[in-house]
Design an enzyme around this catalytic site. Structure first.
Site, PDB file in Angstrom:
ATOM      1  CE  LYS A  15      -1.831  -0.889   4.582  1.00  0.00           C
ATOM      2  NZ  LYS A  15      -1.446  -1.845   4.101  1.00  0.00           N
ATOM      3  NE  ARG A  90      -3.695  -0.864  10.411  1.00  0.00           N
ATOM      4  CZ  ARG A  90      -2.946   0.224   9.614  1.00  0.00           C
ATOM      5  NH1 ARG A  90      -2.922   1.740   9.309  1.00  0.00           N
ATOM      6  NH2 ARG A  90      -1.480  -0.160  10.610  1.00  0.00           N
ATOM      7  NE  ARG A 124       7.990  -2.992   5.702  1.00  0.00           N
ATOM      8  CZ  ARG A 124       6.599  -2.441   5.428  1.00  0.00           C
ATOM      9  NH1 ARG A 124       5.865  -2.475   4.356  1.00  0.00           N
ATOM     10  NH2 ARG A 124       5.993  -2.860   7.580  1.00  0.00           N
ATOM     11  NE  ARG A 157       6.734  -0.256   9.830  1.00  0.00           N
ATOM     12  CZ  ARG A 157       5.704   0.141   8.965  1.00  0.00           C
ATOM     13  NH1 ARG A 157       5.804   0.207   7.770  1.00  0.00           N
ATOM     14  NH2 ARG A 157       4.600  -0.512   9.825  1.00  0.00           N
ATOM     15  NE  ARG A 168       2.589  -4.040  11.333  1.00  0.00           N
ATOM     16  CZ  ARG A 168       3.355  -4.206  10.676  1.00  0.00           C
ATOM     17  NH1 ARG A 168       5.069  -4.754  10.388  1.00  0.00           N
ATOM     18  NH2 ARG A 168       3.502  -3.506   9.559  1.00  0.00           N
TER      19      ARG A 168
HETATM   20  P1  AMP Z   1       1.187   1.191   9.393  1.00  0.00           P
HETATM   21  O1  AMP Z   1       2.216   2.213   8.697  1.00  0.00           O
HETATM   22  O2  AMP Z   1      -0.210   1.856   7.878  1.00  0.00           O
HETATM   23  O3  AMP Z   1       1.632  -0.334   8.768  1.00  0.00           O
HETATM   24  O4  AMP Z   1       1.138   1.537  10.871  1.00  0.00           O
HETATM   25  C1  AMP Z   1       2.437   1.230  11.599  1.00  0.00           C
HETATM   26  C2  AMP Z   1       1.784   1.337  13.090  1.00  0.00           C
HETATM   27  O5  AMP Z   1       1.019   2.708  13.286  1.00  0.00           O
HETATM   28  C3  AMP Z   1       0.611   0.169  13.572  1.00  0.00           C
HETATM   29  O6  AMP Z   1       0.574  -0.939  13.636  1.00  0.00           O
HETATM   30  C4  AMP Z   1      -0.682   0.462  14.233  1.00  0.00           C
HETATM   31  O7  AMP Z   1       0.104   0.720  15.815  1.00  0.00           O
HETATM   32  C5  AMP Z   1      -0.692   2.214  14.355  1.00  0.00           C
HETATM   33  N1  AMP Z   1      -1.453   2.893  13.161  1.00  0.00           N
HETATM   34  C6  AMP Z   1      -1.665   3.532  12.165  1.00  0.00           C
HETATM   35  N2  AMP Z   1      -2.483   3.821  11.383  1.00  0.00           N
HETATM   36  C7  AMP Z   1      -4.081   3.718  12.243  1.00  0.00           C
HETATM   37  C8  AMP Z   1      -4.820   3.676  12.345  1.00  0.00           C
HETATM   38  N3  AMP Z   1      -5.521   4.519  11.605  1.00  0.00           N
HETATM   39  N4  AMP Z   1      -5.587   3.214  13.497  1.00  0.00           N
HETATM   40  C9  AMP Z   1      -4.917   2.620  14.751  1.00  0.00           C
HETATM   41  N5  AMP Z   1      -3.150   2.664  14.831  1.00  0.00           N
HETATM   42  C10 AMP Z   1      -2.532   2.565  13.572  1.00  0.00           C
END
Ligand code: AMP
Length: 210
Positions: A15, A90, A124, A157, A168
């Site tokens: 994404k 989410r 990654r 990360r 996740r």
């Molecule tokens: P991502 O980079 O989108 O994989 O997000 C990394 C982490 O940020 C996630 O595992 C959550 O801990 C937090 N996070 C990102 N977007 C959201 C969201 N919309 N709601 C809640 N937590 C979020």
């Protein structure tokens, strides 16, 4: 079509990589709640300090924190003509809130096999400065360990480690995947096969946005 777009899909589906490209092509901002939260963690802001533990564990950050940052971001002038949301909503509550403060034109679902996701996440590397994403086998940086754009040292990360990845994927299946049906019912959903190279997937995303 107006460009108020949501990208949905499990972690590691591509994404972020696609959102950066497609947002640039469409001339809309790429809004990644994950990137905004990681920047807050790095800057040790009050938001970052509250979010850090949830993120490291692979859990969702509480809705009220995420909604506040998203609301603020969508009010900036560059988001008036559209946006590409990557990582939001989410869960059901976030989708409902988004519907209250913005109309969504299209939702793209990135479909990918779980075993491919696990491999992609373990390979990654990301740039902490510009958020560029690399993959050690399919999309390596030109100089090992350094960002092509700014030379910054690439990092894994903390939530791409195996323990957090399991959480996740579970969070995605339980809380985020039901949004596919939510948006399908509203006739907004298009699905895209997320296997293959970034160029191949980008071509499919462009078609799904036509
Ligand atoms: P991502 O980079 O989108 O994989 O997000 C990394 C982490 O940020 C996630 O595992 C959550 O801990 C937090 N996070 C990102 N977007 C959201 C969201 N919309 N709601 C809640 N937590 C979020």
């Amino acid at each position: 079509m107006a460009h108020r777009i949501v990208f949905l899909g499990p972690p590691g589906a591509g994404k972020g990589t696609q959102a950066a490209r497609i947002a640039k092509e469409l001339g809309v901002p790429h809004l990644s709640t994950g990137d905004i939260l990681r920047a807050a963690v790095a800057a040790k802001t009050p938001l970052g300090l509250r979010a850090e533990g949830y993120m490291a564990a692979g859990a969702l950050v509480p809705d009220e924190l995420v909604l506040e940052i998203l609301h603020e971001r969508l009010e900036q002038p560059d988001a008036r003509g559209g946006y590409l949301l990557d990582g939001f909503p989410r869960n059901h509550a976030q989708a409902e809130e988004l519907g209250k403060f913005s109309h969504v034109d299209r939702v793209i679902s990135f479909e990918i096999a779980p075993e491919v996701v696990v491999r992609r996440l373990s390979e990654r590397l990301t740039c902490p400065k510009c958020h560029a994403v690399y993959n050690l086998s399919t999309n390596p940086p030109k100089v090992p360990g350094r960002c092509d754009h700014d030379g910054t040292e690439l990092v894994q990360r903390p939530d791409d480690r195996a323990e957090a990845v399991t959480t996740r994927l579970k969070v995605y299946a339980e809380q985020t995947a039901p949004l596919l049906e939510y948006y399908r019912k509203r006739h907004l959903l298009r699905t895209v096969d997320a296997h293959g190279s970034p160029d191949e997937v980008a071509a499919r995303v462009r078609r799904a946005l036509e």
